[in-house]
Every structure is written in structure tokens, then in C-alpha cells.
Design an enzyme around this catalytic site. Structure first.
Site, PDB file in Angstrom:
ATOM      1  CG  LEU A  84      22.327   2.485 -24.681  1.00 38.50           C
ATOM      2  CD1 LEU A  84      23.107   3.538 -25.037  1.00 38.50           C
ATOM      3  CD2 LEU A  84      20.910   2.880 -24.974  1.00 38.50           C
ATOM      4  CB  CYS A  85      24.006  -4.424 -23.794  1.00 35.99           C
ATOM      5  SG  CYS A  85      24.965  -5.844 -24.148  1.00 35.99           S
ATOM      6  CG  HIS A  86      21.930  -5.071 -29.676  1.00 34.14           C
ATOM      7  ND1 HIS A  86      23.026  -4.137 -29.708  1.00 34.14           N
ATOM      8  CD2 HIS A  86      21.080  -4.717 -30.544  1.00 34.14           C
ATOM      9  CE1 HIS A  86      22.688  -3.444 -30.628  1.00 34.14           C
ATOM     10  NE2 HIS A  86      21.280  -3.443 -31.241  1.00 34.14           N
ATOM     11  CD  GLU A 123      26.739  -9.986 -24.131  1.00 34.09           C
ATOM     12  OE1 GLU A 123      25.492  -9.409 -24.684  1.00 34.09           O
ATOM     13  OE2 GLU A 123      27.705  -9.433 -24.547  1.00 34.09           O
ATOM     14  CG  ASP A 137      27.376 -12.356  -0.986  1.00 35.34           C
ATOM     15  OD1 ASP A 137      27.057 -11.181  -0.228  1.00 35.34           O
ATOM     16  OD2 ASP A 137      26.556 -12.821  -1.583  1.00 35.34           O
TER      17      ASP A 137
END
Length: 174
Positions: A84-86, A123, A137
Site C-alpha cells: 500500500l506504499c505510494h 523508503e 548475505d
């Protein structure tokens, strides 16, 4: 557990409509303002792992440099990862990583800027998570017990709610 401001920004969860269904918030009527968010976190590891990173002797290359680029890329892709992030026109991304020998950790801080109608907190948080996950990683072959911790919003500026800073942080710096 870290202390933070308990004052709610608003009284309801904005990503749900009156019927309780998830939806993307309409920001069309909001003012375009300069918006900045700063997030931070860390990954704790064995001292030997941190030494490999600091000395550049980890076999996969420049761990912190690659993690920095991964964090930048992640900030740009946040709306593809968080439903739901713009999608935003980000104007600046800075991902800073440094080693902390006393804590056997790599610290990460992401600062994101935009001029828009919604903030860039997601973000900044995404950039930190992915940068630290990239460190994991790249080093997991020598240390599978690393722990990503304390990922949190440190500061946000802009928009109707103005400035918010985490109360338990002396400064948003690394």
C-alpha cells in the site's frame, strides 16, 4: 525495549476504509512539501566477521559498498515491496554504513528526501533493512548467527505533522 513517543499521529489506521478493507490512501489533496526521513539499524556479528569486513578480506568483495548500493536500490523499489506504499519521486538517498568494534556490529543509517504529498519513512526503513540483509548475505558463509536489530525510524520531516524525532536517541547519527 526502546522508548518512543506514544502520541498517535492520527486516531485510526489510514490504510483501511470504513468497511475495514485495505486500500491505498488518497494523498491527492495533500500539499506538496519537502519530506525527509532518517532510519537506522545494525547487524551484530562475531568479532572475526567484523574484522573480515573492516579489512576488506571477505571473499565476495567490498561488503559495505555493495550493501550501500543495495540500500539505495531498495529505497527506489519500496512501493513494489510494500503493497500500500505510494511510488515516489525520490530526490536523494544516502545510505551510510560503518563498523562499530565495541559492539561487534555494522551500523546503518538511511536518509531519504522527496518533494511530494506523502512521506518517505517506508523508503528509509526499507533501505536500512536491505542494506543490513546484504551484509548478512555476503557474510553468512562465515557467520550464520548474525542478528539484524534495532531497525527504527529516527526522524521524519515535512507534511502536515511537521517534525518527529525519536525521543530515546540523542541524535539520529550512526
Amino acid at each position: 525495549m526502546a522508548k518512543h513517543s506514544s502520541k498517535p499521529v492520527q486516531s485510526s489506521l489510514s490504510h483501511f476504509n470504513n468497511a475495514g478493507e485495505a486500500h491505498m490512501v488518497d494523498v491527492g489533496d495533500k500539499a506538496v512539501t519537502q519530506r525527509i526521513a532518517v532510519a537506522g539499524g545494525r547487524i551484530v556479528m562475531l568479532p572475526e566477521t567484523l574484522q573480515l569486513i573492516a579489512s576488506g578480506q571477505q571473499g565476495k568483495g567490498d561488503v559495505l559498498g555493495i550493501a550501500r548500493v543495495a540500500g539505495i536500490m531498495a529505497a527506489k523499489k519500496t512501493s513494489e515491496l510494500v503493497p500500500l506504499c505510494h511510488p515516489l519521486a525520490i530526490t536523494r538517498v544516502a545510505v551510510d554504513l560503518q563498523t562499530d568494534e565495541a559492539a561487534n556490529a555494522v551500523l546503518c543509517q538511511a536518509t531519504i528526501h522527496t518533494s511530494g504529498q506523502t512521506g518517505v519513512e517506508m523508503e528509509a526503513l526499507t533501505a536500512v533493512q536491505i542494506a543490513l540483509l546484504t551484509v548478512y548475505d555476503m557474510c553468512k558463509a562465515v557467520d550464520r548467527g548474525m542478528v539484524i536489530a534495532d531497525v527504527r525510524l529516527l526522524e521524519k520531516r515535512g507534511g502536515k505533522s511537521g517534525v518527529w524525532r525519536r525521543e530515546d536517541e540523542a541524535s539520529p547519527g550512526l
